[in-house]
Design a protein around this motif. Structure first.
Motif, PDB file in Angstrom:
ATOM      1  N   ILE A   1      11.817  -1.964   4.110  1.00  0.00           N
ATOM      2  CA  ILE A   1      11.449  -2.089   5.528  1.00  0.00           C
ATOM      3  C   ILE A   1      10.047  -2.661   5.645  1.00  0.00           C
ATOM      4  CG2 ILE A   1      11.024  -0.823   7.672  1.00  0.00           C
ATOM      5  CD1 ILE A   1      13.159   1.178   6.739  1.00  0.00           C
ATOM      6  N   ARG A   2       9.153  -2.150   4.810  1.00  0.00           N
ATOM      7  CA  ARG A   2       7.771  -2.650   4.857  1.00  0.00           C
ATOM      8  C   ARG A   2       7.705  -4.114   4.450  1.00  0.00           C
ATOM      9  NH1 ARG A   2       4.895   0.832   0.938  1.00  0.00           N
ATOM     10  NH2 ARG A   2       6.842   1.902   0.478  1.00  0.00           N
ATOM     11  N   ILE A   3       8.491  -4.485   3.446  1.00  0.00           N
ATOM     12  CA  ILE A   3       8.485  -5.878   2.968  1.00  0.00           C
ATOM     13  C   ILE A   3       9.036  -6.814   4.043  1.00  0.00           C
ATOM     14  CG2 ILE A   3       9.538  -7.481   1.342  1.00  0.00           C
ATOM     15  CD1 ILE A   3       7.261  -5.927   0.131  1.00  0.00           C
ATOM     16  N   ILE A   4      10.122  -6.426   4.707  1.00  0.00           N
ATOM     17  CA  ILE A   4      10.701  -7.276   5.755  1.00  0.00           C
ATOM     18  C   ILE A   4       9.717  -7.462   6.897  1.00  0.00           C
ATOM     19  CG2 ILE A   4      12.514  -7.448   7.502  1.00  0.00           C
ATOM     20  CD1 ILE A   4      14.389  -6.019   5.555  1.00  0.00           C
ATOM     21  N   GLN A   5       9.053  -6.366   7.306  1.00  0.00           N
ATOM     22  CA  GLN A   5       8.064  -6.461   8.380  1.00  0.00           C
ATOM     23  C   GLN A   5       6.936  -7.409   7.965  1.00  0.00           C
ATOM     24  OE1 GLN A   5       8.449  -5.059  11.316  1.00  0.00           O
ATOM     25  NE2 GLN A   5       6.449  -4.835  12.294  1.00  0.00           N
ATOM     26  N   ALA A   6       6.481  -7.273   6.741  1.00  0.00           N
ATOM     27  CA  ALA A   6       5.400  -8.141   6.248  1.00  0.00           C
ATOM     28  C   ALA A   6       5.852  -9.598   6.164  1.00  0.00           C
ATOM     29  CB  ALA A   6       4.927  -7.663   4.878  1.00  0.00           C
TER      30      ALA A   6
ATOM     31  N   TYR B   1       0.863  -1.173   0.000  1.00  0.00           N
ATOM     32  CA  TYR B   1       0.000   0.000   0.000  1.00  0.00           C
ATOM     33  C   TYR B   1       0.905   1.229   0.000  1.00  0.00           C
ATOM     34  CZ  TYR B   1      -3.870   3.074   1.484  1.00  0.00           C
ATOM     35  OH  TYR B   1      -4.828   4.060   1.574  1.00  0.00           O
ATOM     36  N   THR B   2       1.344   1.612  -1.180  1.00  0.00           N
ATOM     37  CA  THR B   2       2.449   2.575  -1.299  1.00  0.00           C
ATOM     38  C   THR B   2       2.001   4.022  -1.508  1.00  0.00           C
ATOM     39  OG1 THR B   2       2.557   2.125  -3.689  1.00  0.00           O
ATOM     40  CG2 THR B   2       3.974   0.821  -2.253  1.00  0.00           C
ATOM     41  N   THR B   3       0.717   4.287  -1.465  1.00  0.00           N
ATOM     42  CA  THR B   3       0.243   5.633  -1.770  1.00  0.00           C
ATOM     43  C   THR B   3       0.888   6.685  -0.871  1.00  0.00           C
ATOM     44  OG1 THR B   3      -1.876   4.667  -2.396  1.00  0.00           O
ATOM     45  CG2 THR B   3      -1.811   7.038  -2.080  1.00  0.00           C
ATOM     46  N   GLN B   4       1.811   7.422  -1.406  1.00  0.00           N
ATOM     47  CA  GLN B   4       2.462   8.559  -0.743  1.00  0.00           C
ATOM     48  C   GLN B   4       3.212   8.178   0.542  1.00  0.00           C
ATOM     49  OE1 GLN B   4      -0.548  11.527  -0.125  1.00  0.00           O
ATOM     50  NE2 GLN B   4      -0.852  11.892  -2.307  1.00  0.00           N
TER      51      GLN B   4
ATOM     52  N   LEU C   1       3.238   1.269  10.872  1.00  0.00           N
ATOM     53  CA  LEU C   1       4.522   1.352  10.176  1.00  0.00           C
ATOM     54  C   LEU C   1       4.312   1.524   8.674  1.00  0.00           C
ATOM     55  CD1 LEU C   1       7.733  -0.718  10.587  1.00  0.00           C
ATOM     56  CD2 LEU C   1       6.544  -0.836   8.408  1.00  0.00           C
ATOM     57  N   PHE C   2       3.377   0.757   8.108  1.00  0.00           N
ATOM     58  CA  PHE C   2       3.144   0.790   6.665  1.00  0.00           C
ATOM     59  C   PHE C   2       2.770   2.174   6.159  1.00  0.00           C
ATOM     60  CE2 PHE C   2       1.864  -3.973   6.644  1.00  0.00           C
ATOM     61  CZ  PHE C   2       3.190  -4.335   6.487  1.00  0.00           C
ATOM     62  N   THR C   3       2.113   2.966   6.986  1.00  0.00           N
ATOM     63  CA  THR C   3       1.634   4.285   6.545  1.00  0.00           C
ATOM     64  C   THR C   3       2.500   5.415   7.087  1.00  0.00           C
ATOM     65  OG1 THR C   3       0.104   4.367   8.433  1.00  0.00           O
ATOM     66  CG2 THR C   3      -0.748   3.488   6.357  1.00  0.00           C
TER      67      THR C   3
ATOM     68  N   LEU D   1       8.165   5.772   3.666  1.00  0.00           N
ATOM     69  CA  LEU D   1       9.020   4.763   4.261  1.00  0.00           C
ATOM     70  C   LEU D   1       9.547   3.814   3.191  1.00  0.00           C
ATOM     71  CD1 LEU D   1      10.099   3.694   6.982  1.00  0.00           C
ATOM     72  CD2 LEU D   1       8.126   2.162   7.039  1.00  0.00           C
ATOM     73  N   ASP D   2      10.821   3.444   3.328  1.00  0.00           N
ATOM     74  CA  ASP D   2      11.459   2.555   2.362  1.00  0.00           C
ATOM     75  C   ASP D   2      10.655   1.265   2.199  1.00  0.00           C
ATOM     76  OD1 ASP D   2      14.058   1.888   0.823  1.00  0.00           O
ATOM     77  OD2 ASP D   2      13.732   0.139   2.121  1.00  0.00           O
ATOM     78  N   LEU D   3      10.447   0.853   0.946  1.00  0.00           N
ATOM     79  CA  LEU D   3       9.669  -0.344   0.655  1.00  0.00           C
ATOM     80  C   LEU D   3      10.296  -1.580   1.274  1.00  0.00           C
ATOM     81  CD1 LEU D   3       7.329  -1.739  -0.827  1.00  0.00           C
ATOM     82  CD2 LEU D   3       8.798  -1.864  -2.857  1.00  0.00           C
TER      83      LEU D   3
END
Length: 297
Positions: free
Chosen positions: A67-72, A57-60, A130-132, A63-65
């Motif tokens: 980091i979000r991918i590792i958390q997910a 969910y990258t809208t604006q 974190l994602f947002t 945060l570095d993608l």
């Protein structure tokens, strides 16, 4: 700041729709066919779906993608492990005894599915924050605290996985029928798998916290705390301790095990939240030490 809140609310709403939408669909199927066999599998699949949806969910989001991918992926790794393990267990045993009464009552079974939806939503909350994230320029990249959180998560995941594996091997040995396990991690905690699960969710809160951009997001620490409370006081430890007391409550060996082994935290022999065997059952040897081991019923 208003746009940041709006973006967060949009993702929380999207996760809510996915989460409870899956519970309603598969809960309805479960009620129609009076089966619980895919309950835990769908719970795990919901975690994975929500985690990947949120990460992408990258809208604006600033945060570095990565980091979000590792958390997910942390959530996906845990959910995939737990879902496959519980699916294997229910297929092998033929049923999940937790649902013996619920399968006869459609409303009660539906409530079980809704509770699973709440469980997913609560545990996802810190990660959704974190994602947002609209992180400041100096913490857009990976943070030391986040790395510590991921390490805590991995420790909890490994601890839980090893405990589950040890108990599965123990149960699969026909000579252990009617016995209780006191080996491996089960020698230092009566519920090491639950200890690992509690630790890993706090780890994911720690990894997400550096990127919170609103003060209220820190209140999501109540989410892993709610999971810990549920395990310690509601449907986790109390049910298993009650079952253990029913099977071995008058067994001196079981009494010795309970009084010498922490209920949750390794080596912490105190803070009992359920009834335990009487100390009068403890069998003492000539040198004054308590005996413990396996006892057949």
């Amino acid at each position: 700041e208003y746009k940041s809140y709006l973006r967060m609310l949009n993702l929380f709403l999207l996760i809510f729709i996915i989460d409870f939408g899956l519970q309603i669909v598969f809960g309805t199927i479960s009620i129609i066919f009076r089966t619980e066999k895919f309950y835990d599998f769908i719970g795990s699949a919901t975690f994975i779906t929500c985690a990947l949806t949120g990460a992408l969910y990258t809208t604006q989001s600033q945060l570095d993608l990565g980091i979000r991918i590792i958390q997910a992926l942390c959530i996906c790794l845990w959910a995939g492990k737990l879902g496959s393990f519980l699916l294997y267990r229910v297929i092998k045993s033929g049923k999940d005894s937790r649902f013996d009464d619920a399968k006869k009552n459609p409303l009660k079974l539906f409530v079980y599915w809704m509770l699973q939806g709440c469980w997913v939503y609560l545990n996802m909350a810190p990660t959704v924050c974190l994602f947002t994230s609209d992180s400041k320029d100096d913490i857009k990249d990976v943070n030391v605290v986040t790395i510590i959180g991921w390490i805590v998560f991995l420790f909890g995941l490994v601890f839980e996985t090893v405990a589950d594996y040890q108990k599965t091997v123990f149960r699969n040995n026909p000579s252990n029928k009617g016995r209780f396990i006191t080996s491996g991690l089960w020698s230092i905690s009566r519920h090491p798998n639950y200890f690992g699960e509690i630790v890993l969710w706090y780890g994911l809160f720690i990894s997400a916290a550096p990127y919170f951009t609103s003060n209220w997001a820190y209140f999501t620490i109540l989410c892993p705390t709610a999971t810990a409370a549920q395990i310690c006081f509601l449907s986790g430890i109390p049910l298993l301790e009650k079952s253990g007391m029913a099977k071995w409550g008058n067994d001196p060996d079981y009494a010795a095990y309970v009084h010498s082994t922490g209920v949750l935290v390794p080596w912490l022999v105190c803070c009992e939240c359920t009834p335990v065997p009487s100390k009068d059952l403890l069998v003492t040897s000539e040198n004054g030490s308590s005996k413990q081991g396996y006892r057949t019923i």
